[in-house]
Enzyme design. Structure first.
Site, short mmCIF file in Angstrom:
data_model
loop_
_atom_site.label_atom_id
_atom_site.label_comp_id
_atom_site.label_asym_id
_atom_site.label_seq_id
_atom_site.Cartn_x
_atom_site.Cartn_y
_atom_site.Cartn_z
N MET A 218 0.06 -6.08 7.74
CA MET A 218 1.39 -5.57 8.53
C MET A 218 2.51 -6.09 7.51
O MET A 218 3.72 -6.36 7.89
CB MET A 218 1.53 -6.27 9.82
CG MET A 218 0.57 -5.82 10.72
SD MET A 218 0.93 -6.03 12.51
CE MET A 218 1.23 -8.06 12.47
N GLY A 219 2.38 -6.26 6.14
CA GLY A 219 3.10 -6.34 5.33
C GLY A 219 3.77 -8.11 5.07
O GLY A 219 2.93 -8.79 5.55
N ASP B 3 0.10 -15.14 -0.62
CA ASP B 3 -1.32 -15.13 -1.55
C ASP B 3 -2.40 -14.92 -0.65
O ASP B 3 -3.39 -14.47 -1.08
CB ASP B 3 -1.37 -16.62 -2.18
CG ASP B 3 -0.25 -16.64 -2.99
OD1 ASP B 3 0.24 -15.50 -3.68
OD2 ASP B 3 -0.04 -17.66 -3.54
N HIS C 31 -3.02 -12.47 1.56
CA HIS C 31 -3.25 -11.10 1.44
C HIS C 31 -3.66 -10.67 0.06
O HIS C 31 -4.59 -9.70 -0.05
CB HIS C 31 -2.07 -10.39 1.74
CG HIS C 31 -1.16 -10.28 3.17
ND1 HIS C 31 -0.32 -11.01 3.32
CD2 HIS C 31 -1.90 -9.88 4.35
CE1 HIS C 31 -0.02 -11.04 4.81
NE2 HIS C 31 -1.00 -10.35 5.18
N GLN D 55 0.11 -3.69 19.20
CA GLN D 55 -0.34 -4.99 19.47
C GLN D 55 0.61 -6.15 19.64
O GLN D 55 -0.04 -7.44 19.93
CB GLN D 55 -1.33 -5.37 18.03
CG GLN D 55 -0.45 -5.57 16.79
CD GLN D 55 -1.43 -5.71 15.65
OE1 GLN D 55 -1.75 -4.67 15.34
NE2 GLN D 55 -1.70 -6.87 15.13
N GLN E 90 -10.34 -11.39 15.74
CA GLN E 90 -9.97 -9.98 15.29
C GLN E 90 -11.17 -9.40 14.52
O GLN E 90 -11.45 -8.30 14.62
CB GLN E 90 -8.60 -9.95 14.48
CG GLN E 90 -8.31 -8.61 13.84
CD GLN E 90 -6.92 -8.79 13.27
OE1 GLN E 90 -5.88 -8.41 13.89
NE2 GLN E 90 -6.80 -8.99 11.91
N LEU F 254 -2.32 -19.90 5.44
CA LEU F 254 -1.12 -19.05 5.27
C LEU F 254 -1.16 -17.81 5.97
O LEU F 254 -2.10 -17.24 6.76
CB LEU F 254 -1.19 -18.22 3.67
CG LEU F 254 -1.38 -19.20 2.45
CD1 LEU F 254 -0.61 -18.55 1.14
CD2 LEU F 254 -0.33 -20.40 2.67
N SER G 96 1.90 -14.91 7.66
CA SER G 96 3.45 -14.35 7.85
C SER G 96 4.40 -15.10 8.70
O SER G 96 5.77 -15.37 8.41
CB SER G 96 3.53 -12.83 7.92
OG SER G 96 2.55 -12.42 7.11
N ARG G 97 3.87 -15.57 9.71
CA ARG G 97 4.55 -16.35 10.67
C ARG G 97 5.09 -17.74 9.97
O ARG G 97 5.89 -18.28 11.03
CB ARG G 97 3.83 -16.35 11.87
CG ARG G 97 3.69 -15.02 12.57
CD ARG G 97 3.42 -15.03 14.11
NE ARG G 97 3.48 -13.77 14.75
CZ ARG G 97 2.57 -12.93 15.02
NH1 ARG G 97 1.30 -13.09 14.58
NH2 ARG G 97 2.80 -11.65 15.63
O1 PAF Z 1 -4.13 -8.67 10.78
C1 PAF Z 1 -3.17 -8.01 10.64
O2 PAF Z 1 -2.44 -7.92 10.06
C2 PAF Z 1 -3.23 -6.69 11.84
O3 PAF Z 1 -3.59 -7.21 13.04
C3 PAF Z 1 -4.09 -5.62 11.36
C4 PAF Z 1 -5.42 -5.84 11.14
C5 PAF Z 1 -3.23 -4.96 10.05
C6 PAF Z 1 -3.78 -4.31 12.41
O4 PAF Z 1 -2.40 -4.20 12.54
#
Ligand code: PAF
Length: 279
Positions: free
Chosen positions: A26-27, A31, A33, A57, A150, A181, A183-184
């Site tokens: 989700m951008g 590090d 990612h 989501q 997930q 790490l 994003s939040r």
């Molecule tokens: O983990 C995430 O960043 C999101 O849940 C995903 C897997 C990109 C789906 O939107």
């Protein structure tokens, strides 16, 4: 790196590629990612990343609007990692009409832990992941263990729908002080950032206790919740579960040393953090 937003163009670009390795995101890339991109490279070629903040989501009171969007910086990072295609669709590209067909996750996995505290979250995740898979048609896709439930959900979905995509798990990437790490983490104040690693410390404390033979699961969970609460957290759950299905272990499971994972979600101020540790 080619940046593509339309599904038709993406199909044109990837036609004939049989070994595509895919990393959906989700951008607001960090590090963690980038470590997923490197793992993807080991498992396939070309590497395709996606950036899409998936409204489906997010709950009505969650952070969809304020979710950090840092596209230019993300592009620079992905270019450095040698990513071949960045799929960055708009909402119109992905949902040109209301998404009426959705994936219905099973109740026993979908309604516990994250699913209990974030109703609809896993329907949103599995629906977008299924859609992204049909856009990219990857041979492998990489998901981080930080989002343990997930990862399991996507893996089970891929198996049950006989998708031709192998799901690869990546270890959680941590800061030096142990904080996973995310994003939040960017929402945390300086003081909260100093406190944040105590979630992982608490996971380790409980894991050590289990390894040392303390198998009183409810007491261990309660002690962790009490500790975090005393430190100013608002825990949603701190749960010792079986790795295989994330259900609570029975006395028999504990006696036979069933592999376990401890999962936690808690708010620090207004920031909700999740983490987990395999035992
Ligand atoms: O983990 C995430 O960043 C999101 O849940 C995903 C897997 C990109 C789906 O939107």
């Amino acid at each position: 790196m080619k940046i593509i937003s339309s599904i038709a163009e993406l199909h044109d670009q990837l036609r004939g590629q049989l070994r595509t390795a895919f990393v959906p995101t989700m951008g607001n890339l960090h590090d963690g990612h980038l470590s997923l991109m490197r793992l993807a490279r080991k498992h396939g070629d070309p590497v395709v990343a996606s950036i899409f903040v998936n409204r489906l989501q997010f709950g009505p009171n969650e952070d969809f609007e304020k979710y950090p969007r840092t596209f230019a910086a993300d592009v620079e990072k992905l270019e450095k990692e040698g990513v071949y295609v960045l799929f960055a669709p708009t909402e119109k590209d992905i949902y040109p009409e209301p998404q009426e067909f959705r994936i219905q996750p099973p109740n026993d996995l979908g309604n516990i832990l994250e699913g209990h505290f974030r109703p609809g979250f896993f329907t949103g995740v599995t629906t977008i992941v299924m859609k992204l898979f049909s856009c990219v048609q990857p041979r492998v896709a990489v998901f981080g263990k930080k989002d343990y439930q997930q990862l399991m959900m996507v893996r089970n979905m891929a198996r049950q729908f006989a998708l031709p995509t192998e799901i690869i798990a990546a270890e959680t990437y941590r800061a030096k002080d142990g904080l996973a790490l995310s994003s939040r983490n960017g929402y945390l104040s300086e003081t909260e950032r100093t406190e944040a690693p105590s979630l992982f410390r608490e996971l380790n404390r409980v894991a050590d206790a289990i390894r040392g033979g303390d198998l009183d699961v409810s007491l261990l969970e309660k002690s962790a919740i009490d500790q975090l609460t005393q430190r100013g957290w608002q825990p949603d759950y701190f749960a010792i579960r079986k790795r295989i299905d994330l259900q609570p272990p029975t006395a028999g499971d504990l006696a036979t040393q069933e592999p376990l994972v401890i999962l936690a979600a808690a708010k620090l101020g207004s920031t909700r953090l999740i983490d987990n540790l395999e035992v």
